[in-house]
Structures are given as C-alpha cells and as structure tokens.
Design a protein around this motif. Structure first.
Motif, short mmCIF file in Angstrom:
data_model
loop_
_atom_site.label_atom_id
_atom_site.label_comp_id
_atom_site.label_asym_id
_atom_site.label_seq_id
_atom_site.Cartn_x
_atom_site.Cartn_y
_atom_site.Cartn_z
N SER A 72 11.35 4.64 -11.54
CA SER A 72 9.94 4.49 -11.94
C SER A 72 9.71 3.29 -12.82
CB SER A 72 9.47 5.73 -12.71
OG SER A 72 9.72 6.89 -11.97
N VAL A 73 10.81 2.69 -13.33
CA VAL A 73 10.64 1.59 -14.29
C VAL A 73 9.86 0.41 -13.68
CG1 VAL A 73 11.84 -0.09 -15.75
CG2 VAL A 73 12.60 2.30 -15.71
N PRO A 74 10.27 -0.12 -12.50
CA PRO A 74 9.47 -1.23 -11.95
C PRO A 74 8.04 -0.81 -11.66
CG PRO A 74 11.19 -0.53 -10.40
CD PRO A 74 11.44 0.18 -11.69
N TYR A 75 7.84 0.42 -11.27
CA TYR A 75 6.50 0.91 -10.95
C TYR A 75 5.59 0.89 -12.18
CZ TYR A 75 2.77 3.69 -9.00
OH TYR A 75 1.54 4.10 -8.57
N ILE A 76 6.10 1.40 -13.32
CA ILE A 76 5.21 1.43 -14.48
C ILE A 76 4.99 0.03 -15.06
CG2 ILE A 76 5.78 3.84 -15.04
CD1 ILE A 76 7.10 2.71 -17.60
N ILE A 77 5.97 -0.87 -14.87
CA ILE A 77 5.74 -2.24 -15.34
C ILE A 77 4.60 -2.85 -14.51
CG2 ILE A 77 6.70 -4.56 -15.59
CD1 ILE A 77 9.47 -3.23 -15.95
N ARG A 78 4.65 -2.67 -13.21
CA ARG A 78 3.64 -3.26 -12.31
C ARG A 78 2.27 -2.60 -12.47
NH1 ARG A 78 3.84 -7.66 -10.60
NH2 ARG A 78 5.28 -7.67 -8.85
N HIS A 79 2.25 -1.26 -12.58
CA HIS A 79 0.97 -0.55 -12.53
C HIS A 79 0.52 -0.01 -13.87
CE1 HIS A 79 1.00 -0.84 -8.17
NE2 HIS A 79 2.27 -0.47 -8.21
N GLY A 80 1.36 -0.14 -14.89
CA GLY A 80 1.00 0.42 -16.18
C GLY A 80 1.21 1.93 -16.19
N LYS A 81 0.96 2.51 -17.34
CA LYS A 81 1.18 3.96 -17.45
C LYS A 81 0.24 4.51 -18.51
CE LYS A 81 4.10 7.73 -17.85
NZ LYS A 81 2.93 8.51 -18.29
N GLN A 82 -0.48 5.53 -18.12
CA GLN A 82 -1.40 6.19 -19.03
C GLN A 82 -0.62 7.30 -19.73
OE1 GLN A 82 -4.55 4.81 -18.44
NE2 GLN A 82 -5.00 5.56 -20.49
N GLY A 83 -0.70 7.36 -21.08
CA GLY A 83 0.01 8.41 -21.79
C GLY A 83 -0.51 9.78 -21.41
N PRO A 84 0.07 10.88 -21.89
CA PRO A 84 1.21 10.87 -22.82
C PRO A 84 2.55 10.89 -22.10
CG PRO A 84 0.36 13.10 -22.56
CD PRO A 84 -0.46 12.22 -21.66
#
Ligand code: HEC
Length: 123
Positions: A72-84
């Motif tokens: 999931s690391v490349p995915y959240i870098i590319r698309h961002g991540k809403q907490g929490p």
C-alpha cells in the motif's frame, strides 16, 4: 549524476555504519537514488530520520504499518491517505496529501529507500 552519487555514498555508509549488516551494492544504489526524492517530497512532514512529528505525522522509521502493508505504500504516496490510522500503537488523524508529481520510477525508488533506510525491510 556520477558526481552526486560519489558524494552520497560516503554519507550513506556513515548513516548505515551503526547497523549490523553493511548494505550491498543494490541497497547503496537504492539509498543514493531515494535520498534526494525523500528530501524533496517527504522530509518536511516525516522528518530527517523518518521520526514523524508528535501526534500529527506518523513515523516511517520501524513503522509496523509499513511492515503490514508493504504494497500500500506506493498507493498512499500517489493517492494520499485520509486519516485515521494506527502506527506503532499510536493514532494519527491528519490527511497525507496525494503526490501526483513523482514518476512511477521515482515512486519505486522512494519505496525502496524507505524500506532500507528506515528499517522496514521485513523478513
Ligand atoms: C503534508 C505532510 C506529509 C507529506 C509531505 C508526506 N506525508 Fe506521509 N503521512 C502524512 C500523514 C498525516 C500520514 C497519516 C495519514 C493518516 O492518518 O491516514 C502519513 C502517512 C504515511 C505513511 C503510512 C504510515 C506510516 O508512518 O508508516 C507512509 C508510509 C507515508 N506517509 C510515506 C510518505 C512518503 C514516502 C512521503 C513522500 C513522498 C510522504 N509520506 C509525504 C503526512 C505527510
């Protein structure tokens, strides 16, 4: 480019000198390529040593989240991540912004960098 690498290699040897194992040539290459990218795109939030920031930004160093979600690391870098999200038992609730600037190749370099530099290589 050659000049840059010859500058980074001694630096990286220094950074890694306290670890148990010396990095191999592939790891050295990954660290050299990822260093500038991390500095430009991530360091402001996640810190020089990947330590994060108080209760606001989670650490990348020895992160159980990265170990559990390596894909999931490349995915959240590319698309961002809403907490929490929960990292090393601590709850973080800010959003990480998407990064649309990095090329796929740079994204890959950064992921390798984070794994090697911050002790997230797993087994
Ligand atoms: C504006 C600040 C900011 C920037 C810039 C940023 N992040 Fe984050 N990052 C966050 C926040 C906040 C979270 C937690 C998001 C959540 O709670 O869902 C996070 C979560 C993460 C996580 C998962 C949790 C963890 O700590 O293991 C990873 C991995 C990560 N970021 C990597 C990166 C990388 C690599 C970059 C550079 C490309 C980057 N971030 C840039 C703020 C940032």
């Amino acid at each position: 480019m050659k000049k840059r690498i010859s500058f980074f290699v001694p630096l990286l040897v220094g950074l890694l000198g306290c670890g148990d194992s010396q990095p191999g040539p592939d790891q050295m290459q990954a660290l050299a390529s990822g260093y500038g990218l991390y500095e430009t795109h991530c360091l402001n939030c996640h810190g020089q040593e990947g330590e994060g920031l108080a209760n606001l930004i989670p650490p990348l160093k020895n992160s159980d989240w990265i170990l559990q979600h390596p894909d999931s690391v490349p995915y959240i870098i590319r698309h961002g991540k809403q907490g929490p999200m929960l990292v090393n038992g601590k709850r973080y609730s800010l959003a990480m912004p998407a990064n649309k600037i990095l090329t796929n190749e740079e994204l890959q370099m950064l992921c390798n960098y984070i794994r090697i530099r911050f002790g997230n290589a797993g087994k």
